[in-house]
Write a protein that holds these residues in place. Structure first.
Motif, mmCIF file in Angstrom:
data_model
loop_
_atom_site.group_PDB
_atom_site.id
_atom_site.type_symbol
_atom_site.label_atom_id
_atom_site.label_comp_id
_atom_site.label_asym_id
_atom_site.label_seq_id
_atom_site.Cartn_x
_atom_site.Cartn_y
_atom_site.Cartn_z
ATOM 1 N N PHE A 106 49.222 88.390 -2.401
ATOM 2 C CA PHE A 106 50.354 89.031 -3.083
ATOM 3 C C PHE A 106 51.635 88.233 -2.857
ATOM 4 N N HIS A 107 51.854 87.783 -1.628
ATOM 5 C CA HIS A 107 53.072 87.044 -1.306
ATOM 6 C C HIS A 107 53.070 85.676 -1.983
ATOM 7 N N PHE A 108 51.879 85.064 -2.077
ATOM 8 C CA PHE A 108 51.801 83.778 -2.772
ATOM 9 C C PHE A 108 52.115 83.950 -4.252
ATOM 10 N N ALA A 109 51.596 85.012 -4.867
ATOM 11 C CA ALA A 109 51.876 85.277 -6.278
ATOM 12 C C ALA A 109 53.361 85.512 -6.503
ATOM 13 N N SER A 110 54.021 86.182 -5.573
ATOM 14 C CA SER A 110 55.464 86.418 -5.676
ATOM 15 C C SER A 110 56.231 85.105 -5.566
ATOM 16 N N TYR A 111 55.755 84.228 -4.687
ATOM 17 C CA TYR A 111 56.376 82.911 -4.561
ATOM 18 C C TYR A 111 56.310 82.157 -5.886
ATOM 19 N N LEU A 112 55.154 82.212 -6.562
ATOM 20 C CA LEU A 112 55.020 81.523 -7.840
ATOM 21 C C LEU A 112 55.964 82.096 -8.891
ATOM 22 N N ASP A 113 56.152 83.404 -8.889
ATOM 23 C CA ASP A 113 57.055 84.026 -9.854
ATOM 24 C C ASP A 113 58.484 83.534 -9.668
ATOM 25 N N SER A 114 58.837 83.165 -8.445
ATOM 26 C CA SER A 114 60.189 82.641 -8.191
ATOM 27 C C SER A 114 60.285 81.151 -8.507
ATOM 28 N N HIS A 115 59.153 80.542 -8.852
ATOM 29 C CA HIS A 115 59.119 79.133 -9.248
ATOM 30 C C HIS A 115 58.294 79.016 -10.535
ATOM 31 N N PRO A 116 58.832 79.507 -11.649
ATOM 32 C CA PRO A 116 58.060 79.557 -12.900
ATOM 33 C C PRO A 116 57.554 78.206 -13.373
ATOM 34 N N GLU A 117 58.214 77.126 -12.966
ATOM 35 C CA GLU A 117 57.757 75.800 -13.380
ATOM 36 C C GLU A 117 56.393 75.466 -12.782
ATOM 37 N N ALA A 118 56.023 76.174 -11.713
ATOM 38 C CA ALA A 118 54.737 75.914 -11.065
ATOM 39 C C ALA A 118 53.595 76.703 -11.684
ATOM 40 N N LEU A 119 53.912 77.660 -12.550
ATOM 41 C CA LEU A 119 52.874 78.538 -13.091
ATOM 42 C C LEU A 119 51.891 77.816 -13.996
ATOM 43 N N ASN A 120 52.289 76.683 -14.570
ATOM 44 C CA ASN A 120 51.381 75.961 -15.470
ATOM 45 C C ASN A 120 50.100 75.542 -14.757
ATOM 46 N N ALA A 121 50.208 75.291 -13.461
ATOM 47 C CA ALA A 121 49.023 74.894 -12.695
ATOM 48 C C ALA A 121 48.120 76.078 -12.394
ATOM 49 N N TYR A 122 48.556 77.276 -12.761
ATOM 50 C CA TYR A 122 47.785 78.489 -12.471
ATOM 51 C C TYR A 122 47.486 79.285 -13.738
ATOM 52 N N GLY A 123 47.470 78.589 -14.880
ATOM 53 C CA GLY A 123 47.133 79.231 -16.142
ATOM 54 C C GLY A 123 48.323 79.621 -16.986
ATOM 55 N N GLY A 124 49.548 79.421 -16.464
ATOM 56 C CA GLY A 124 50.744 79.680 -17.238
ATOM 57 C C GLY A 124 51.170 81.131 -17.308
ATOM 58 N N LYS A 125 50.494 82.013 -16.606
ATOM 59 C CA LYS A 125 50.798 83.442 -16.641
ATOM 60 C C LYS A 125 50.963 83.965 -15.226
ATOM 61 N N SER A 126 51.975 84.818 -15.025
ATOM 62 C CA SER A 126 52.210 85.373 -13.705
ATOM 63 C C SER A 126 50.939 86.009 -13.153
ATOM 64 N N LEU A 127 50.629 85.710 -11.918
ATOM 65 C CA LEU A 127 49.454 86.298 -11.288
ATOM 66 C C LEU A 127 49.637 87.796 -11.071
ATOM 67 N N HIS A 128 50.897 88.243 -11.016
ATOM 68 C CA HIS A 128 51.173 89.672 -10.869
ATOM 69 C C HIS A 128 50.926 90.438 -12.168
ATOM 70 N N HIS A 129 50.869 89.714 -13.291
ATOM 71 C CA HIS A 129 50.661 90.350 -14.590
ATOM 72 C C HIS A 129 49.189 90.367 -14.991
ATOM 73 N N GLN A 130 48.333 90.167 -14.013
ATOM 74 C CA GLN A 130 46.891 90.214 -14.220
ATOM 75 C C GLN A 130 46.302 91.185 -13.204
ATOM 76 N N SER A 131 45.084 91.636 -13.475
ATOM 77 C CA SER A 131 44.427 92.473 -12.476
ATOM 78 C C SER A 131 44.193 91.643 -11.227
ATOM 79 N N HIS A 132 43.890 92.319 -10.118
ATOM 80 C CA HIS A 132 43.665 91.613 -8.862
ATOM 81 C C HIS A 132 42.564 90.565 -9.008
#
Length: 245
Positions: A106-132
């Motif tokens: 959960f904390h790692f996903a929150s970190y990614l949300d604060s660095h949106p430029e890094a989300l492309n390496a994780y599918g381009g979508k917030s991990l918090h906006h997906q099921s667990h």
């Protein structure tokens, strides 16, 4: 293959009476040879498999709260106290990779949300906006793939059995070219079934290498599936019924 050997530096440990040195395997293990591209750590809760995995992550300079060398964020009690007492032998040394831990995802996903430029390496979508489970699988499917070592602590925690089978395919695809190495702490009998993987059991003594059929995960699951009714009747019997016998 990158990581070849893990050595515990006993000469630097002042006392085995304090955690994590009080964990049985620490005192009774000198070294652990890694001989397969996929290695599993198994054992009961508290046996130390996650502690060793975190220590390896620390030596790899990954964020011990979860992430890679580039993921910098603070999380209480995320620093490994065992890493300073390990020596890792490499051939060649891996400088890239990732440390996944389910408990702090959960904390790692929150970190990614604060660095949106890094989300492309994780599918381009917030991990918090997906099921667990979807967020776990999105990480595995998109972030893993670069040449390196991947340390996973209970990756099955949010995966359905079907998703676990899909994850086995990811492991197969990533390791067949010899550019990725995985060390995985797990309780999943599905993941443990990966062909030709090495399995190390953390018990009350030292760490020992075991076969798939020797793991508790396999034995308990097999017994439950074959004798479900009998096992449940025995497990769920009332104390009053037992005292009358």
């Amino acid at each position: 293959m990158f990581l070849r050997n893990i050595t515990i530096q006993h000469d630097r440990i002042a006392s085995y009476n304090v955690y994590p040195f009080s964990i049985p395997f620490v005192k009774r293990t000198d070294e652990l040879k890694i001989e397969a591209p996929i290695t599993f750590f198994v054992g009961e809760n508290g046996s130390g498999k996650s502690t060793l995995l975190e220590g390896i992550a620390d030596k790899c300079e990954f964020n011990t709260a979860g992430g890679s060398r580039n993921n910098v964020y603070d999380l209480h009690a995320s620093e490994s106290s065992l890493g300073d007492y390990l020596r890792l032998s490499w051939l060649p040394k891996a400088t890239k990779g990732f440390f996944f831990r389910a408990e702090s995802f959960f904390h790692f996903a929150s970190y990614l949300d604060s660095h949106p430029e890094a989300l492309n390496a994780y599918g381009g979508k917030s991990l918090h906006h997906q099921s667990h489970g979807e967020s776990f699988f999105s990480l595995f499917a998109n972030r893993f793939g670069q040449k390196g070592i991947y340390l996973l602590d209970e990756p099955e925690a949010a995966l359905s059995p079907q998703r676990q089978l899909s994850f086995l395919r990811i492991l197969h695809d990533l390791t067949k070219k010899g550019q990725c190495q995985f060390i995985i702490a797990t309780h999943s009998p599905i993941l443990l079934g990966f062909p030709n993987a090495a399995i190390f059991h953390f018990g009350e003594e030292s760490i020992k290498k075991v076969e798939y059929e020797e793991t508790n995960a396999y034995a308990v699951t097999r017994s439950f599936l074959q004798h479900r009714k009998t096992m449940l009747e025995e497990l769920l019997r009332d104390d009053e019924e037992e005292s009358q016998e």
